[in-house]
Design a protein around this motif. Sequence first.
Motif, PDB file in Angstrom:
ATOM      1  N   CYS A  82      -9.045  -5.477   6.309  1.00  0.00           N
ATOM      2  CA  CYS A  82      -8.697  -4.199   6.939  1.00  0.00           C
ATOM      3  C   CYS A  82      -7.304  -3.728   6.546  1.00  0.00           C
ATOM      4  O   CYS A  82      -6.963  -2.561   6.738  1.00  0.00           O
ATOM      5  N   SER A  83      -6.498  -4.614   6.004  1.00  0.00           N
ATOM      6  CA  SER A  83      -5.194  -4.229   5.437  1.00  0.00           C
ATOM      7  C   SER A  83      -5.249  -4.153   3.924  1.00  0.00           C
ATOM      8  O   SER A  83      -4.657  -3.262   3.309  1.00  0.00           O
ATOM      9  N   PRO A 138      -7.114  -0.603   2.481  1.00  0.00           N
ATOM     10  CA  PRO A 138      -6.313   0.627   2.426  1.00  0.00           C
ATOM     11  C   PRO A 138      -5.038   0.480   1.601  1.00  0.00           C
ATOM     12  O   PRO A 138      -4.585   1.450   0.985  1.00  0.00           O
ATOM     13  N   ASN A 139      -4.447  -0.723   1.579  1.00  0.00           N
ATOM     14  CA  ASN A 139      -3.257  -0.910   0.743  1.00  0.00           C
ATOM     15  C   ASN A 139      -3.589  -0.687  -0.732  1.00  0.00           C
ATOM     16  O   ASN A 139      -2.877   0.031  -1.449  1.00  0.00           O
ATOM     17  N   LYS A 158     -11.523   1.697  10.936  1.00  0.00           N
ATOM     18  CA  LYS A 158     -11.147   1.323  12.304  1.00  0.00           C
ATOM     19  C   LYS A 158     -12.378   0.979  13.138  1.00  0.00           C
ATOM     20  O   LYS A 158     -12.371  -0.002  13.885  1.00  0.00           O
ATOM     21  N   PRO A 201      -2.068  -3.422  11.542  1.00  0.00           N
ATOM     22  CA  PRO A 201      -1.793  -2.282  10.661  1.00  0.00           C
ATOM     23  C   PRO A 201      -3.073  -1.479  10.391  1.00  0.00           C
ATOM     24  O   PRO A 201      -4.167  -2.040  10.353  1.00  0.00           O
ATOM     25  N   TYR A 202      -2.925  -0.208  10.226  1.00  0.00           N
ATOM     26  CA  TYR A 202      -3.995   0.730   9.884  1.00  0.00           C
ATOM     27  C   TYR A 202      -5.020   0.919  11.010  1.00  0.00           C
ATOM     28  O   TYR A 202      -5.332   2.036  11.386  1.00  0.00           O
ATOM     29  N   ALA A 210      -1.168   1.512  15.824  1.00  0.00           N
ATOM     30  CA  ALA A 210      -0.705   1.679  14.439  1.00  0.00           C
ATOM     31  C   ALA A 210      -0.045   3.036  14.201  1.00  0.00           C
ATOM     32  O   ALA A 210       0.844   3.166  13.354  1.00  0.00           O
ATOM     33  N   GLU A 225       5.022   8.483   9.915  1.00  0.00           N
ATOM     34  CA  GLU A 225       3.697   7.935   9.625  1.00  0.00           C
ATOM     35  C   GLU A 225       3.530   7.802   8.117  1.00  0.00           C
ATOM     36  O   GLU A 225       3.687   8.786   7.378  1.00  0.00           O
ATOM     37  N   PRO A 239      -3.388   9.107   9.747  1.00  0.00           N
ATOM     38  CA  PRO A 239      -4.252   8.111  10.403  1.00  0.00           C
ATOM     39  C   PRO A 239      -5.738   8.376  10.219  1.00  0.00           C
ATOM     40  O   PRO A 239      -6.540   7.448  10.206  1.00  0.00           O
ATOM     41  N   VAL A 244      -8.123   6.394   7.685  1.00  0.00           N
ATOM     42  CA  VAL A 244      -8.755   5.105   8.010  1.00  0.00           C
ATOM     43  C   VAL A 244      -9.494   5.174   9.351  1.00  0.00           C
ATOM     44  O   VAL A 244      -9.831   4.145   9.929  1.00  0.00           O
ATOM     45  N   ASN A 279      -8.336   6.352  12.222  1.00  0.00           N
ATOM     46  CA  ASN A 279      -7.483   6.160  13.396  1.00  0.00           C
ATOM     47  C   ASN A 279      -6.947   7.518  13.857  1.00  0.00           C
ATOM     48  O   ASN A 279      -7.221   8.552  13.221  1.00  0.00           O
TER      49      ASN A 279
END
Length: 529
Positions: free
Chosen positions: A251-252, A255-256, A275, A294-295, A300, A320, A324, A327, A329
Amino acid sequence: MDSSNKKIFLYDTTLRDGTQSEDVNFTVIDKLRIAERLIEFGIDCIEGGWPGSNPRDMEFFNALKKSKSVCIDKISAFGSTRRAKKTCENDEIIQALLDADVPNITIFGKTWDLHVREALKISLDENIEIIYDTVRYLKSKVDRVYYDAEHFFDGYNANPEYALKTLLAARDAGADCVILCETNGGAMPDKVAEIVSIVKNRLNDYPFGIHAHNDCEMAVANSIMAVKGGASHVQGTINGYGERCGNANLCSIIPNLQLKYGYDCVTSDNLTKLKSLSDFLDEIGNLKHNTHRPYVGKSAFAHKGGVHVSAILKNSKTYEHIAPELVGNTQRVLLSDLSGKSNLIYKAKEFGLDIESQSDTIQKVLLQLKELENRGFQYEGAEASFELLIRRAMNTLPEFFDILSYRVIDEKNKSLSVAPMAEATVRVAVNGEVEHTAAGGNGPVNALDKAIRKALVYFYPQLKDMVLVDYKVRILSSHNGTQATTRVLVVSQDSFSTWSTVGVAENIIDASYHALLDSIIYKLLKDKK
C-alpha cells in the motif's frame, strides 16, 4: 519524476506471509474473498500458501478449483526446493506443489553458505544442484516458476560469489524470475542498491525481483531501491502484514513507484481503490485500522494546526504531497484546542454552514472549544457533536424536546439465580406535552438509551430506525480513582449514515447521557435537513 513507464510485476504474499503475523488469521473463505479483491485491484500474481504444510492451505487450493470468482491463472503455490536425499519425483513437498494444480509455483532455496552447511548439512555444490534440479523439474510441469533466493543479502555479504551462483543456477534451469529475499529485514537501502547493481550485471538483464522484510523499517525503501536498480518484480503484503515486524507494504510501495517515479503498477482507476483495499483487509482480518498509515490511513491527509489549515484552504499542495483522491483517500480537517479560524470555517462548510462572515460566532465557538477540550471533550472523533455546538452558537438548532428529569437504577440481587437489573425513568416534554416512561436494559446506559427513545418515539417515529453501534469509555484522570472524569464516545447508525457524539462528566452515566442526547438530536436534525 522518472517517466520510465516500466511495468512492475506485483506479487502479493498476504495469503501466506501475511498469515504468519501473530494477529492475522484468515479462513479459507476469507482467503478466497481476498484473492478475488486483489485480482480486481490489478495484482499480477497472488501467493496462495504452502500446500502440504498445513490442512488450511491445501483446502484453499482445493476450493480454488471450484471457485468461479477467482482467476486461477493469477495464483501461485509456494514451497521449498527438493530435499537432498530425494528426487523431485519422490519428494512429497514437490508433489504437493503440483497437486495444488495452479499454473504458477514459487520455491525458495538456500543462498547463504551458513544455512547450506549448518542447516542442510550438505556441500555447497550439492545445494547448487538441488536448486537447478528443482527449478528445471517444476518448469517442465507448470507454466511459470519463480525462485526465491532466501537470505540473499546476508548470503551475499558472507560469500558474494556463492550467493550469485545460486541465482545463476535458478536462471539456467529456466526460472521465469529470480527474487532477492531480504529475509532478516536488516539491510540498509544503500547496501541493497549496491548489491542489486552487481546482480543486474551478473544476470545479464535477466528478470529479477525483491522480497523485503521490515525489521528495520526499511522494507518499502529497500523495495524501491531494488526497482530503481533494475528489479521488475516486487513482492509484499497489503498493509505490511507479516511475521515479526511485517513484510514490505504494497500500500506504500505501489503509490510510491507509480506516483513518485512514474512506474506502471496498476491502472489509475484501480489506484483510487487502494484505501478501500487496505480497509477491506483490516476488516476481513478483524484488525484495528492503523490511522497513520501513509497514503491509506485515515490521518494521512488530516490537518489539525490552524496555520496548516489556513494554507490548504488556499492551495492543498502546501501541506499535501499528493491529491488524496489519487489513492481513494480524502482530505480531513480536525478540530481541537489547536484549531484556528480556518479550521472552524472549513468544518462549518462541510456541515453546510456559512459562518465566515460571522466573526462573533467564530470567536464564541473557538472559546467554547478550548474550554470544553480542557475539560476533556474531544471532537476529532465526534463531528456530530461539533456540528451541534456550532449550530447552538448560531442559534439555528431547533429545540426538538426537553428532558425534564431522568433517573437510573442498577439493582443486583444477592441471589445468584436472579440476573442484575437496570432500569431508567425519564420525563420528556415536546411542544408542551409531557411523556413519562421507563425502560429496562442490559446495564444502566442501555436502559437510559431505551427509556429516552421510548419516550420520544411517539413524537418522532423515525427514531425506531436508529441504533447504537459502538460505545467507548475513556478515563481521563485516573489519579482521581472512582471520581475520575470520564469521556464517552457513542457511535449511532440509521439506514443512511453513521455518526459519532461525545459526552464528558465525572459521572459515567451523566457522560453517557450527554453523548446519547447529542446522538438523538443529530438524528432528528439530519432527518429534518
